[in-house]
Design an enzyme around this catalytic site. Structure first.
Site, PDB file in Angstrom:
ATOM      1  N   ASN A  43       0.841  -1.199   0.000  1.00 38.28           N
ATOM      2  CA  ASN A  43       0.000   0.000   0.000  1.00 38.28           C
ATOM      3  C   ASN A  43       0.872   1.243   0.000  1.00 38.28           C
ATOM      4  O   ASN A  43       1.949   1.282   0.604  1.00 38.28           O
ATOM      5  CB  ASN A  43      -1.014  -0.001   1.154  1.00 38.28           C
ATOM      6  CG  ASN A  43      -0.420  -0.249   2.526  1.00 38.28           C
ATOM      7  OD1 ASN A  43       0.592  -0.918   2.680  1.00 38.28           O
ATOM      8  ND2 ASN A  43      -1.061   0.289   3.540  1.00 38.28           N
ATOM      9  N   GLU A  56      -2.935  -4.736  -3.104  1.00 40.47           N
ATOM     10  CA  GLU A  56      -3.416  -5.591  -4.194  1.00 40.47           C
ATOM     11  C   GLU A  56      -3.359  -4.828  -5.518  1.00 40.47           C
ATOM     12  O   GLU A  56      -2.985  -5.385  -6.560  1.00 40.47           O
ATOM     13  CB  GLU A  56      -4.860  -6.038  -3.928  1.00 40.47           C
ATOM     14  CG  GLU A  56      -5.030  -6.899  -2.689  1.00 40.47           C
ATOM     15  CD  GLU A  56      -5.320  -6.095  -1.425  1.00 40.47           C
ATOM     16  OE1 GLU A  56      -4.806  -4.972  -1.293  1.00 40.47           O
ATOM     17  OE2 GLU A  56      -6.057  -6.618  -0.578  1.00 40.47           O
ATOM     18  N   CYS A  87     -10.420  -4.719   0.392  1.00 45.61           N
ATOM     19  CA  CYS A  87     -11.518  -3.758   0.280  1.00 45.61           C
ATOM     20  C   CYS A  87     -12.358  -4.091  -0.958  1.00 45.61           C
ATOM     21  O   CYS A  87     -11.946  -4.877  -1.820  1.00 45.61           O
ATOM     22  CB  CYS A  87     -10.974  -2.334   0.203  1.00 45.61           C
ATOM     23  SG  CYS A  87     -10.268  -1.892  -1.394  1.00 45.61           S
ATOM     24  N   CYS A  90     -10.651  -3.531  -4.344  1.00 41.42           N
ATOM     25  CA  CYS A  90      -9.631  -4.535  -4.690  1.00 41.42           C
ATOM     26  C   CYS A  90     -10.266  -5.858  -5.085  1.00 41.42           C
ATOM     27  O   CYS A  90      -9.728  -6.586  -5.927  1.00 41.42           O
ATOM     28  CB  CYS A  90      -8.660  -4.729  -3.528  1.00 41.42           C
ATOM     29  SG  CYS A  90      -7.484  -3.364  -3.412  1.00 41.42           S
TER      30      CYS A  90
END
Ligand code: THU
Length: 132
Positions: A43, A56, A87, A90
């Site tokens: 991230n 991701e 999430c 993703c």
């Protein structure tokens, strides 16, 4: 049964590079493409919070930038007490490049793992067939 140890190693190592000064929540993702190559992402947060990107998404971007568009296996690891669920965005991104039966392993840095699939993560997914 697909091997996960190489994906776990890749996800754990790239997680170290996460840029997460705001949430302090580092995530690493590793995906295996059809060729067998492993792509990694972490991230990357931003002071303008909505501009941050998930691990991701980074792994998928690395795969596509290398000329591949099909993934066969996914591993996501975070320093959470229980395996972190991707999430919603993703989940949709993974569904773009992987079939519903693609194995997704969600994990903690301490080694707790939860096995799931893209279809389980995104039931009733919107796909190109809906635009036919
Ligand atoms: N995050 C990911 O990178 N992947 C997930 O599956 C869940 C959340 C990131 C986004 C943000 O940088 C931080 O975790 C906290 O939400």
């Amino acid at each position: 049964m697909q091997q996960t140890s190489d994906l776990r190693d890749a996800a754990l190592s790239v997680r170290e590079n996460a840029h997460a000064p705001y949430s302090k929540f580092k995530v690493g993702a590793a995906i295996r493409a059809v060729s067998g190559t492993i792509y990694r992402g972490c991230n990357v947060e931003n002071v303008a919070y909505p501009e941050g990107t998930c691990a991701e998404a980074g792994a998928i971007a690395a795969m596509v930038a290398s000329g591949e568009t099909a993934l066969t296996q996914v591993y996501v690891v975070a320093g959470s007490p229980s395996p972190v669920p991707p999430c919603g965005g993703c989940r949709q991104k993974l569904a773009e490049f992987g079939s519903g039966d693609v194995s997704v392993t969600l994990a903690t840095v301490d080694g707790i793992e939860r096995a799931t699939t893209i279809a389980d993560l995104l039931p009733g997914a919107f796909d190109a067939g809906h635009m036919a």
